[in-house]
Design a protein around this motif. Structure first.
Motif, PDB file in Angstrom:
ATOM      1  N   SER A  91      47.033 -45.455  13.760  1.00 16.38           N
ATOM      2  CA  SER A  91      46.002 -44.449  13.988  1.00 16.38           C
ATOM      3  C   SER A  91      45.643 -44.393  15.468  1.00 16.38           C
ATOM      4  O   SER A  91      45.957 -45.321  16.213  1.00 16.38           O
ATOM      5  CB  SER A  91      44.767 -44.796  13.159  1.00 16.38           C
ATOM      6  N   PRO A  92      44.986 -43.290  15.890  1.00 19.95           N
ATOM      7  CA  PRO A  92      44.627 -43.198  17.314  1.00 19.95           C
ATOM      8  C   PRO A  92      43.687 -44.331  17.730  1.00 19.95           C
ATOM      9  O   PRO A  92      42.919 -44.832  16.906  1.00 19.95           O
ATOM     10  CB  PRO A  92      43.915 -41.850  17.430  1.00 19.95           C
ATOM     11  N   MET A  93      43.771 -44.708  19.007  1.00 17.58           N
ATOM     12  CA  MET A  93      42.918 -45.794  19.490  1.00 17.58           C
ATOM     13  C   MET A  93      41.478 -45.308  19.636  1.00 17.58           C
ATOM     14  O   MET A  93      41.241 -44.150  19.957  1.00 17.58           O
ATOM     15  CB  MET A  93      43.394 -46.256  20.860  1.00 17.58           C
ATOM     16  N   VAL A  94      40.556 -46.211  19.392  1.00 16.29           N
ATOM     17  CA  VAL A  94      39.147 -45.903  19.604  1.00 16.29           C
ATOM     18  C   VAL A  94      38.606 -46.909  20.606  1.00 16.29           C
ATOM     19  O   VAL A  94      38.767 -48.114  20.421  1.00 16.29           O
ATOM     20  CB  VAL A  94      38.353 -46.025  18.284  1.00 16.29           C
ATOM     21  N   SER A  95      37.980 -46.372  21.668  1.00 12.23           N
ATOM     22  CA  SER A  95      37.441 -47.286  22.670  1.00 12.23           C
ATOM     23  C   SER A  95      36.202 -47.989  22.108  1.00 12.23           C
ATOM     24  O   SER A  95      35.309 -47.352  21.561  1.00 12.23           O
ATOM     25  CB  SER A  95      37.077 -46.499  23.928  1.00 12.23           C
ATOM     26  N   VAL A  96      36.176 -49.317  22.226  1.00  9.91           N
ATOM     27  CA  VAL A  96      35.063 -50.064  21.637  1.00  9.91           C
ATOM     28  C   VAL A  96      34.377 -50.968  22.653  1.00  9.91           C
ATOM     29  O   VAL A  96      33.606 -51.851  22.282  1.00  9.91           O
ATOM     30  CB  VAL A  96      35.528 -50.921  20.434  1.00  9.91           C
ATOM     31  N   GLY A  97      34.675 -50.777  23.923  1.00  9.42           N
ATOM     32  CA  GLY A  97      34.025 -51.603  24.936  1.00  9.42           C
ATOM     33  C   GLY A  97      34.369 -53.069  24.754  1.00  9.42           C
ATOM     34  O   GLY A  97      35.532 -53.423  24.578  1.00  9.42           O
ATOM     35  N   LEU A  98      33.348 -53.897  24.753  1.00 13.99           N
ATOM     36  CA  LEU A  98      33.584 -55.336  24.700  1.00 13.99           C
ATOM     37  C   LEU A  98      33.595 -55.897  23.269  1.00 13.99           C
ATOM     38  O   LEU A  98      33.637 -57.100  23.072  1.00 13.99           O
ATOM     39  CB  LEU A  98      32.520 -56.065  25.521  1.00 13.99           C
ATOM     40  N   ASP A  99      33.574 -54.983  22.285  1.00 15.05           N
ATOM     41  CA  ASP A  99      33.459 -55.426  20.896  1.00 15.05           C
ATOM     42  C   ASP A  99      34.531 -56.435  20.481  1.00 15.05           C
ATOM     43  O   ASP A  99      34.248 -57.402  19.774  1.00 15.05           O
ATOM     44  CB  ASP A  99      33.500 -54.224  19.952  1.00 15.05           C
ATOM     45  N   ASN A 100      35.789 -56.175  20.921  1.00  9.35           N
ATOM     46  CA  ASN A 100      36.866 -57.083  20.514  1.00  9.35           C
ATOM     47  C   ASN A 100      36.590 -58.507  20.967  1.00  9.35           C
ATOM     48  O   ASN A 100      36.827 -59.465  20.233  1.00  9.35           O
ATOM     49  CB  ASN A 100      38.203 -56.624  21.093  1.00  9.35           C
ATOM     50  N   PHE A 101      36.098 -58.611  22.204  1.00 11.85           N
ATOM     51  CA  PHE A 101      35.794 -59.946  22.727  1.00 11.85           C
ATOM     52  C   PHE A 101      34.676 -60.585  21.908  1.00 11.85           C
ATOM     53  O   PHE A 101      34.700 -61.779  21.609  1.00 11.85           O
ATOM     54  CB  PHE A 101      35.394 -59.858  24.201  1.00 11.85           C
ATOM     55  N   LYS A 102      33.695 -59.739  21.537  1.00 14.61           N
ATOM     56  CA  LYS A 102      32.576 -60.233  20.731  1.00 14.61           C
ATOM     57  C   LYS A 102      33.092 -60.753  19.394  1.00 14.61           C
ATOM     58  O   LYS A 102      32.731 -61.831  18.935  1.00 14.61           O
ATOM     59  CB  LYS A 102      31.564 -59.093  20.513  1.00 14.61           C
ATOM     60  N   VAL A 103      33.961 -59.935  18.775  1.00 14.01           N
ATOM     61  CA  VAL A 103      34.511 -60.320  17.462  1.00 14.01           C
ATOM     62  C   VAL A 103      35.235 -61.658  17.555  1.00 14.01           C
ATOM     63  O   VAL A 103      35.010 -62.567  16.758  1.00 14.01           O
ATOM     64  CB  VAL A 103      35.476 -59.224  16.930  1.00 14.01           C
ATOM     65  N   VAL A 104      36.101 -61.777  18.568  1.00 11.97           N
ATOM     66  CA  VAL A 104      36.885 -63.014  18.693  1.00 11.97           C
ATOM     67  C   VAL A 104      35.972 -64.195  18.999  1.00 11.97           C
ATOM     68  O   VAL A 104      36.054 -65.249  18.356  1.00 11.97           O
ATOM     69  CB  VAL A 104      37.963 -62.872  19.792  1.00 11.97           C
ATOM     70  N   MET A 143      51.413 -55.885  30.764  1.00 15.71           N
ATOM     71  CA  MET A 143      50.214 -56.626  31.154  1.00 15.71           C
ATOM     72  C   MET A 143      49.021 -55.669  31.269  1.00 15.71           C
ATOM     73  O   MET A 143      47.940 -55.939  30.746  1.00 15.71           O
ATOM     74  CB  MET A 143      50.467 -57.297  32.496  1.00 15.71           C
ATOM     75  N   ILE A 144      49.258 -54.540  31.949  1.00 15.84           N
ATOM     76  CA  ILE A 144      48.178 -53.564  32.128  1.00 15.84           C
ATOM     77  C   ILE A 144      47.790 -52.968  30.780  1.00 15.84           C
ATOM     78  O   ILE A 144      46.613 -52.839  30.441  1.00 15.84           O
ATOM     79  CB  ILE A 144      48.621 -52.463  33.121  1.00 15.84           C
ATOM     80  N   PHE A 145      48.790 -52.657  29.975  1.00 15.76           N
ATOM     81  CA  PHE A 145      48.553 -52.101  28.647  1.00 15.76           C
ATOM     82  C   PHE A 145      47.747 -53.079  27.790  1.00 15.76           C
ATOM     83  O   PHE A 145      46.861 -52.692  27.042  1.00 15.76           O
ATOM     84  CB  PHE A 145      49.903 -51.804  27.989  1.00 15.76           C
ATOM     85  N   SER A 146      48.050 -54.351  27.938  1.00 20.67           N
ATOM     86  CA  SER A 146      47.363 -55.398  27.183  1.00 20.67           C
ATOM     87  C   SER A 146      45.879 -55.407  27.520  1.00 20.67           C
ATOM     88  O   SER A 146      45.025 -55.515  26.640  1.00 20.67           O
ATOM     89  CB  SER A 146      47.975 -56.751  27.522  1.00 20.67           C
ATOM     90  N   ILE A 147      45.602 -55.303  28.813  1.00 18.56           N
ATOM     91  CA  ILE A 147      44.202 -55.310  29.243  1.00 18.56           C
ATOM     92  C   ILE A 147      43.485 -54.070  28.701  1.00 18.56           C
ATOM     93  O   ILE A 147      42.377 -54.145  28.182  1.00 18.56           O
ATOM     94  CB  ILE A 147      44.128 -55.375  30.789  1.00 18.56           C
ATOM     95  N   TYR A 148      44.182 -52.921  28.766  1.00 18.95           N
ATOM     96  CA  TYR A 148      43.611 -51.684  28.225  1.00 18.95           C
ATOM     97  C   TYR A 148      43.345 -51.830  26.724  1.00 18.95           C
ATOM     98  O   TYR A 148      42.277 -51.498  26.217  1.00 18.95           O
ATOM     99  CB  TYR A 148      44.590 -50.538  28.488  1.00 18.95           C
ATOM    100  N   LEU A 149      44.335 -52.377  26.036  1.00 19.36           N
ATOM    101  CA  LEU A 149      44.272 -52.514  24.578  1.00 19.36           C
ATOM    102  C   LEU A 149      43.119 -53.417  24.133  1.00 19.36           C
ATOM    103  O   LEU A 149      42.574 -53.259  23.043  1.00 19.36           O
ATOM    104  CB  LEU A 149      45.601 -53.085  24.087  1.00 19.36           C
ATOM    105  N   ALA A 150      42.760 -54.358  24.986  1.00 16.58           N
ATOM    106  CA  ALA A 150      41.700 -55.307  24.620  1.00 16.58           C
ATOM    107  C   ALA A 150      40.360 -54.601  24.432  1.00 16.58           C
ATOM    108  O   ALA A 150      39.463 -55.140  23.797  1.00 16.58           O
ATOM    109  CB  ALA A 150      41.576 -56.388  25.677  1.00 16.58           C
TER     110      ALA A 150
END
Lengths: 319, 280
Positions: free
Chosen positions: A65-78, A50-57
């Motif tokens: 590939s290594p993770m890149v922090s994108v802030g709220l971009d994923n939410f924007k995309v969805v 659950m915690i990992f999921s929130i981080y991953l979002a």
């Protein structure tokens, strides 16, 4: 004699107290030991994900590939993806069509199945409940044949008897939704019936007797006794149906077969999530979708439960 | 006269009730019957107008085609193994924890119990992706244990067991056993388990059927057809390009029959298990 007797008894009490204390300690260790497996498993496969999921979002990640922090971009995309909103729309439409009738029919069936004069009670109960025990996969496959696009499919044949044109159930906007709602209804209505039946049987008979003496007819008794007394059960089923409907996945996936993740007539929120994660390897947006789904489930379930409990209150007040 | 009229009116409403229930039962049963009809008919039966409504004689042929498409018995066995092991593990974990919550006093008891109840509202999708990577890191992707692990988490089981144990096992019995020098685990084994067998049966049915019918997680974890459970294997049947309805329905039919037989045999227990599982 008295002091002699008093001494050992004092001792005994001390020993007993000591024993009780060590016993209590032992019990406490036992208890922690006995509940530990659940919490250990929960920590690993419940809490951590659950915690990992929130981080991953908040990350961009394709799984390799290594993770890149994108802030709220994923939410924007969805949230700006028309397909996501289509999935939300599909889920809610099929949710309402598939589950709302379950509640109405469930109450009616439960009431009928509890009538005193009814014979073959067990037969009716078992047959109405039977669809529930088949797996969703089996149900989806049976209905995908019943509701196939062919003019000769049984659903289309029934339509032709009524003088209607055949429907391409598996590929039209409303055809897929109706077929999927029908299979959801068919599989779950017996389940709700059994729960309402348990509720009806828990209503004390005196209430009905008193109402009869007061001159209430069957319809009034149903409206002013059965429905209000069933309220907790109705709230329970509204809650579980809402949560279940918002998680719809198996039925549309199997009903639409190979095209499930490329077509959008019946794509649901969980299918959208699954497609992002396991077809497009976009785990960040998929996790963002999961969080949006969690919020949607909480809000819609809360609204529905609130509305349901409100209905009962008004009715009682109106009486 | 008046009385006569009343009796007649009553029987009309009776007739209505029987008709309504009769139609509903028919609609409930029809897809099962129709599945059997299709499972015994050649695929061409599907194209006939009016539709075929009587069984054919292709029961064996259609099933042979299923066996060519999927490893039917292997998948059934995989499903059975997964369900059996998960059920045993969940029963053990839940009954021990239920025993602790019902009969012991310890610090944090209420908080911990509420925490368990709260875990019930977490939607499974939220964990899907991390769980997938967790299983993958542990090298359990595409294995039966990889499927099982997720189902070991069952808060409802603890809840049901606690309710049942606190209701049906008297405290005096446990105290007496303690005075006789029984260890706590011995009390669990020789008092709690025998008395709460009905709860074991109920919870066992709930867990077994829930895991048997689950699809999303099994579909996510399993890749190699050799490891498919029956649900994942059945789902493959409709993914072939030239769709053979007789074959599909035959697969569904043979996967459903054992379930129906078990259900008809245990239906009372089954139905009460559903109400107990969801209401309290």
């Amino acid at each position: 004699m008295d002091p002699v007797k008093a001494n050992p008894s004092m001792n005994e009490i001390k020993v007993k107290k000591k024993r009780a204390r060590s016993e209590a300690k032992k019990d406490m260790y036992s208890a922690y030991l006995y509940i530990a497996p659940f919490f250990i498993i929960f920590a690993i496969i419940g809490l951590y994900p659950m915690i990992f999921s929130i981080y991953l979002a908040f990350q961009k990640w394709n799984g390799l590939s290594p993770m890149v922090s994108v802030g709220l971009d994923n939410f924007k995309v969805v949230l700006t993806d028309p397909l996501f909103w289509k999935a939300v729309y599909n889920t809610i439409v099929m949710g309402i069509m598939g589950t709302a009738p379950q509640i109405v029919f469930g109450i009616i069936f439960a009431y009928l199945l509890n009538l005193a004069f009814l014979r073959f009670k067990n037969f009716f109960r078992v047959t109405i409940f039977m669809p529930y025990i088949t797996s969703m996969v089996a149900v989806a496959l049976i209905f995908s044949v019943l509701f196939s696009n062919h003019e000769s499919s049984l659903a289309n044949y029934v339509l032709s008897l009524a003088g209607l044109d055949p429907v391409s159930w598996a590929s039209s906007e409303w055809g897929t939704k109706i077929a999927i709602s029908i299979m959801v209804f068919w599989r779950w209505v017996g389940y709700n019936t059994i729960i309402y039946l348990a509720g009806i049987q828990s209503i004390p008979n005196d209430l009905y007797e008193a109402a009869t003496i007061d001159g209430a007819n069957k319809t009034q008794q149903f409206r002013y006794i059965t429905i209000p007394m069933l309220k907790p059960f109705i709230i329970l089923t509204v809650f579980t149906s809402t949560v279940g409907a918002l998680q719809l996945f198996s039925e549309p996936t199997i009903f639409m077969g190979t095209g499930a993740f490329t077509r959008d007539e019946a794509m649901t929120i969980v299918m959208y999530l699954y497609r992002d994660a396991f077809r497009l390897q976009s785990f960040g947006t998929a996790s963002a979708t999961a969080i949006i789904l969690l919020v949607l489930i909480s809000v819609i379930a809360a609204i529905n439960v609130y509305l349901t409990s409100g209905v009962g209150r008004k009715r009682r007040g109106g009486k | 006269m008046n009385k006569n009229k009343k009796v007649r009116k009553f029987s009309i409403s009776k007739l209505l009730v029987y008709t309504l229930l009769g139609i509903s039962s028919l609609l409930s049963l029809f897809p099962f019957y129709w599945m059997f009809v299709m499972a015994t008919s050649p695929s061409s039966a599907f194209n006939s107008i009016p539709p075929t409504l009587t069984p054919g004689n292709m029961l064996v042929e259609n099933f042979k085609k299923v066996l060519n498409q999927i490893d039917f018995f292997g998948s059934m066995w995989n499903s059975f193994v997964i369900c059996a092991i998960v059920t045993i593990v969940v029963l053990f974990i839940s009954s021990l924890a239920g025993f602790a919550f019902a009969k012991f006093t310890f610090r944090g008891k209420n908080v911990l119990f509420i925490a368990i109840l709260l875990t019930m509202i977490i939607p499974p999708q939220l964990g899907l992706i991390p769980q997938y990577f967790l299983i993958s890191k542990a090298g359990m992707l595409d294995t039966l244990p990889g499927v099982m692990v997720l189902f070991f988490l069952n808060p409802l089981g603890i809840f049901l067991m606690r309710q049942y144990i606190s209701k049906s096992v008297p405290d005096e019995l446990i105290e007496a056993a303690k005075l006789d020098g029984c260890s706590n685990f011995r009390i669990y084994r020789s008092i709690i388990v025998p008395i709460t067998l009905p709860a074991f049966a109920t919870l066992g049915i709930i867990v077994f059927t829930a895991v048997w019918g689950e699809f999303l997680w099994q579909f996510t974890v399993l890749r190699d057809p050799e490891n498919y459970t029956i649900q994942v294997a059945l789902a493959q049947l409709s993914n072939t390009h030239n769709v053979d309805f007789g074959m599909i329905m035959s697969g569904v039919f043979w996967a459903t029959v054992p379930l129906l037989l078990v259900f008809l045999f245990f239906n009372r227990l089954f139905i009460s298990s559903i109400t107990e599982g969801s209401v309290k």
